[in-house]
Design an enzyme around this catalytic site. Structure first.
Site, mmCIF file in Angstrom:
data_model
loop_
_atom_site.group_PDB
_atom_site.id
_atom_site.type_symbol
_atom_site.label_atom_id
_atom_site.label_comp_id
_atom_site.label_asym_id
_atom_site.label_seq_id
_atom_site.Cartn_x
_atom_site.Cartn_y
_atom_site.Cartn_z
ATOM 1 N N GLU A 1 24.582 25.840 -25.910
ATOM 2 C CA GLU A 1 23.598 24.835 -25.493
ATOM 3 C C GLU A 1 23.230 25.023 -24.019
ATOM 4 O O GLU A 1 24.106 25.193 -23.172
ATOM 5 C CB GLU A 1 24.191 23.441 -25.727
ATOM 6 C CG GLU A 1 23.228 22.323 -25.396
ATOM 7 C CD GLU A 1 23.748 20.976 -25.863
ATOM 8 O OE1 GLU A 1 24.219 20.857 -27.011
ATOM 9 O OE2 GLU A 1 23.692 20.030 -25.052
ATOM 10 N N THR B 1 18.327 21.349 -24.356
ATOM 11 C CA THR B 1 18.321 19.885 -24.329
ATOM 12 C C THR B 1 16.960 19.328 -23.931
ATOM 13 O O THR B 1 16.083 20.044 -23.431
ATOM 14 C CB THR B 1 19.387 19.347 -23.355
ATOM 15 O OG1 THR B 1 19.081 19.816 -22.046
ATOM 16 C CG2 THR B 1 20.778 19.788 -23.760
ATOM 17 N N HIS C 1 16.120 20.414 -28.712
ATOM 18 C CA HIS C 1 16.558 19.020 -28.808
ATOM 19 C C HIS C 1 15.315 18.138 -28.693
ATOM 20 O O HIS C 1 14.346 18.493 -28.017
ATOM 21 C CB HIS C 1 17.512 18.659 -27.679
ATOM 22 C CG HIS C 1 18.845 19.335 -27.764
ATOM 23 N ND1 HIS C 1 20.018 18.699 -27.441
ATOM 24 C CD2 HIS C 1 19.208 20.584 -28.133
ATOM 25 C CE1 HIS C 1 21.038 19.532 -27.611
ATOM 26 N NE2 HIS C 1 20.558 20.688 -28.015
ATOM 27 N N ASP D 1 30.110 4.787 -37.416
ATOM 28 C CA ASP D 1 29.578 6.108 -37.041
ATOM 29 C C ASP D 1 29.437 7.001 -38.271
ATOM 30 O O ASP D 1 28.471 7.761 -38.392
ATOM 31 C CB ASP D 1 30.513 6.791 -36.035
ATOM 32 C CG ASP D 1 30.205 6.392 -34.590
ATOM 33 O OD1 ASP D 1 29.292 5.579 -34.392
ATOM 34 O OD2 ASP D 1 30.879 6.911 -33.685
HETATM 35 P P1 FAD Z 1 21.945 7.558 -33.213
HETATM 36 O O1 FAD Z 1 22.531 8.375 -34.284
HETATM 37 O O2 FAD Z 1 20.560 7.048 -33.417
HETATM 38 O O3 FAD Z 1 22.913 6.344 -32.968
HETATM 39 C C1 FAD Z 1 22.669 5.465 -31.884
HETATM 40 C C2 FAD Z 1 23.040 4.064 -32.334
HETATM 41 O O4 FAD Z 1 22.024 3.662 -33.256
HETATM 42 C C3 FAD Z 1 24.377 4.039 -33.051
HETATM 43 O O5 FAD Z 1 25.330 3.331 -32.308
HETATM 44 C C4 FAD Z 1 24.087 3.323 -34.316
HETATM 45 O O6 FAD Z 1 24.747 2.079 -34.308
HETATM 46 C C5 FAD Z 1 22.602 3.062 -34.406
HETATM 47 N N1 FAD Z 1 22.041 3.677 -35.651
HETATM 48 C C6 FAD Z 1 21.603 4.938 -35.843
HETATM 49 N N2 FAD Z 1 21.181 5.137 -37.098
HETATM 50 C C7 FAD Z 1 21.369 3.971 -37.726
HETATM 51 C C8 FAD Z 1 21.147 3.529 -39.055
HETATM 52 N N3 FAD Z 1 20.642 4.348 -39.992
HETATM 53 N N4 FAD Z 1 21.485 2.257 -39.366
HETATM 54 C C9 FAD Z 1 21.989 1.424 -38.452
HETATM 55 N N5 FAD Z 1 22.238 1.783 -37.172
HETATM 56 C C10 FAD Z 1 21.924 3.030 -36.816
HETATM 57 N N6 FAD Z 1 20.640 13.043 -25.103
HETATM 58 C C11 FAD Z 1 19.463 13.394 -24.536
HETATM 59 O O7 FAD Z 1 18.784 12.559 -23.914
HETATM 60 N N7 FAD Z 1 18.980 14.689 -24.633
HETATM 61 C C12 FAD Z 1 19.658 15.649 -25.306
HETATM 62 O O8 FAD Z 1 19.187 16.805 -25.380
HETATM 63 C C13 FAD Z 1 20.915 15.324 -25.907
HETATM 64 N N8 FAD Z 1 21.641 16.248 -26.588
HETATM 65 C C14 FAD Z 1 22.785 15.861 -27.229
HETATM 66 C C15 FAD Z 1 23.468 16.804 -28.009
HETATM 67 C C16 FAD Z 1 24.620 16.467 -28.714
HETATM 68 C C17 FAD Z 1 25.315 17.500 -29.552
HETATM 69 C C18 FAD Z 1 25.126 15.124 -28.618
HETATM 70 C C19 FAD Z 1 26.378 14.750 -29.358
HETATM 71 C C20 FAD Z 1 24.457 14.180 -27.826
HETATM 72 C C21 FAD Z 1 23.286 14.528 -27.136
HETATM 73 N N9 FAD Z 1 22.570 13.610 -26.373
HETATM 74 C C22 FAD Z 1 21.374 13.967 -25.779
HETATM 75 C C23 FAD Z 1 23.103 12.263 -26.157
HETATM 76 C C24 FAD Z 1 22.559 11.220 -27.182
HETATM 77 O O9 FAD Z 1 21.179 11.069 -27.047
HETATM 78 C C25 FAD Z 1 23.287 9.916 -26.934
HETATM 79 O O10 FAD Z 1 24.641 10.039 -27.242
HETATM 80 C C26 FAD Z 1 22.703 8.684 -27.575
HETATM 81 O O11 FAD Z 1 23.334 7.536 -27.005
HETATM 82 C C27 FAD Z 1 22.926 8.589 -29.070
HETATM 83 O O12 FAD Z 1 22.211 9.525 -29.729
HETATM 84 P P2 FAD Z 1 22.381 9.737 -31.318
HETATM 85 O O13 FAD Z 1 21.342 10.682 -31.729
HETATM 86 O O14 FAD Z 1 23.761 9.999 -31.671
HETATM 87 O O15 FAD Z 1 21.983 8.249 -31.788
#
Ligand code: FAD
Length: 311
Positions: A28, A59, A88, A172
């Site tokens: 990454e 990212t 991303h 999660d």
């Molecule tokens: P989600 O999966 O949407 O979850 C966020 C919250 O929404 C969860 O607590 C959950 O309660 C809720 N939620 C989601 N789906 C549902 C559903 N179907 N029903 C009910 N509740 C739901 N951030 C950046 O800004 N840029 C990047 O390039 C970036 N790269 C990353 C790469 C990796 C591998 C990881 C692990 C993280 C990265 N992040 C990045 C950080 C990420 O954006 C944050 O951790 C963010 O807070 C959560 O993103 P997520 O996609 O896991 O969120």
């Protein structure tokens, strides 16, 4: 044929022999901020390219702040390297139409893999997130939106120590399953240091019926202060043994690098012993540590390893 890393010792050799499969890796990167960081990013990309990663990802900055730079970087990777780039993408501060336009631009440019994330509020990583009413509400909706536009390979984030906003591991896992139902094909985890905890977490995820590949995110970091700050913000525990390893090395960057590489290589070797063969490295746009760790894992420039060639 069983793959045994050449000249490796202890768990590293056992890992290769036990798994019977050459480890595969993905890297990454972040988009460059300016010409100087662009040059060092490309130096890192060129150094790691011959290791033949499964994919490399770039990212997307908070609030879409790197939209054009992420796009430029993945397209350049596609055009000028043999790498398979993944872009991303986040939902932050953008309408569905705006995000959909980015998705279509990626498809038109030949990008076939998106890492779909909700993102964090700009400027306050770890703060409360307020989705835009006209935007995708979370990564689940974004994944569905991406798949509705084109048959992208979609990776999503996963949190071995629970996402900071999540009430529980079970929540999660439910969210992960919802993302898979929406079309996600792979999960990449946040970085972690507690391997036993990671394995308990993965067991739970697998028992819940999740079968897609899950790549452990490995963060080889030689700035302990930087690591501590980042870990605090994303809810990752830094164990006491790790801070002990870095104690007294503030003025000794060379030793810190060696320590960082050996910790990360040891983590990968231990995970490989337990049957994990795919590793996702947060490179922080530097090749040296990741390159060294890959060497220790027996990953060589493209082509068969010396052992395989001799067999
Ligand atoms: P989600 O999966 O949407 O979850 C966020 C919250 O929404 C969860 O607590 C959950 O309660 C809720 N939620 C989601 N789906 C549902 C559903 N179907 N029903 C009910 N509740 C739901 N951030 C950046 O800004 N840029 C990047 O390039 C970036 N790269 C990353 C790469 C990796 C591998 C990881 C692990 C993280 C990265 N992040 C990045 C950080 C990420 O954006 C944050 O951790 C963010 O807070 C959560 O993103 P997520 O996609 O896991 O969120």
């Amino acid at each position: 044929m069983t793959f045994v890393p050449p000249n490796a010792l202890g768990p590293v050799a056992r890992a290769g022999a036990g798994v019977g499969k050459r480890p595969s890796v993905s890297f990454e990167f972040s988009p460059p901020k300016g010409p100087k960081s662009e040059a060092s990013l490309w130096e890192a990309i060129r150094r790691l390219e011959p290791l033949n990663p499964t994919f490399v990802s770039v990212t997307y900055g908070a609030g879409g702040s790197t939209r054009d730079r992420t796009h430029r970087t993945v397209v350049r990777m596609l055009q000028e390297t043999t790498l398979k780039p993944a872009a991303h993408l986040t939902c932050v501060e953008a309408s569905r139409e705006e995000v959909d336009e980015v998705i279509r631009d990626y498809w038109d440019a030949g990008i076939r893999h998106i890492v779909a994330l909700r993102g964090d509020p700009p400027g306050s990583l770890g703060g409360a997130y307020t989705p835009r009413p006209d935007g995708y509400q979370n990564a689940t909706e974004l994944t569905a939106g991406i798949r509705a536009i084109a048959p992208f390979d979609v990776s999503v984030g996963l949190y071995p120590q629970v996402h900071p906003e999540s009430p529980s591991v079970d929540h999660d896992i439910d969210v992960l399953k919802a993302k898979i139902d929406a079309g996600a094909t792979r999960a990449i985890t946040n970085f972690f240091f507690d391997i036993d905890g990671y394995m308990r977490f993965i067991d739970k995820v697998r028992k819940a019926g999740v079968t897609i590949p899950i790549l452990p995110g490995i963060m080889p970091v030689s700035s302990f202060e930087g690591l501590s700050n980042m870990s605090r913000r994303v809810g990752v525990t830094v164990p006491g043994w790790l801070s002990n390893l870095f104690e007294g090395l503030d003025e000794d960057p060379e030793t810190r690098k060696l320590v960082a590489a050996s910790v990360a290589a040891e983590m990968c070797a231990r995970l490989a012993e337990e049957g994990f063969s795919d590793f996702h490295f947060y490179t922080l746009n530097r090749a040296d540590l990741v390159y060294a760790i890959c060497r220790v894992l027996g990953i060589r420039e493209t082509g068969p390893s010396p052992t395989e060639a001799a067999a």
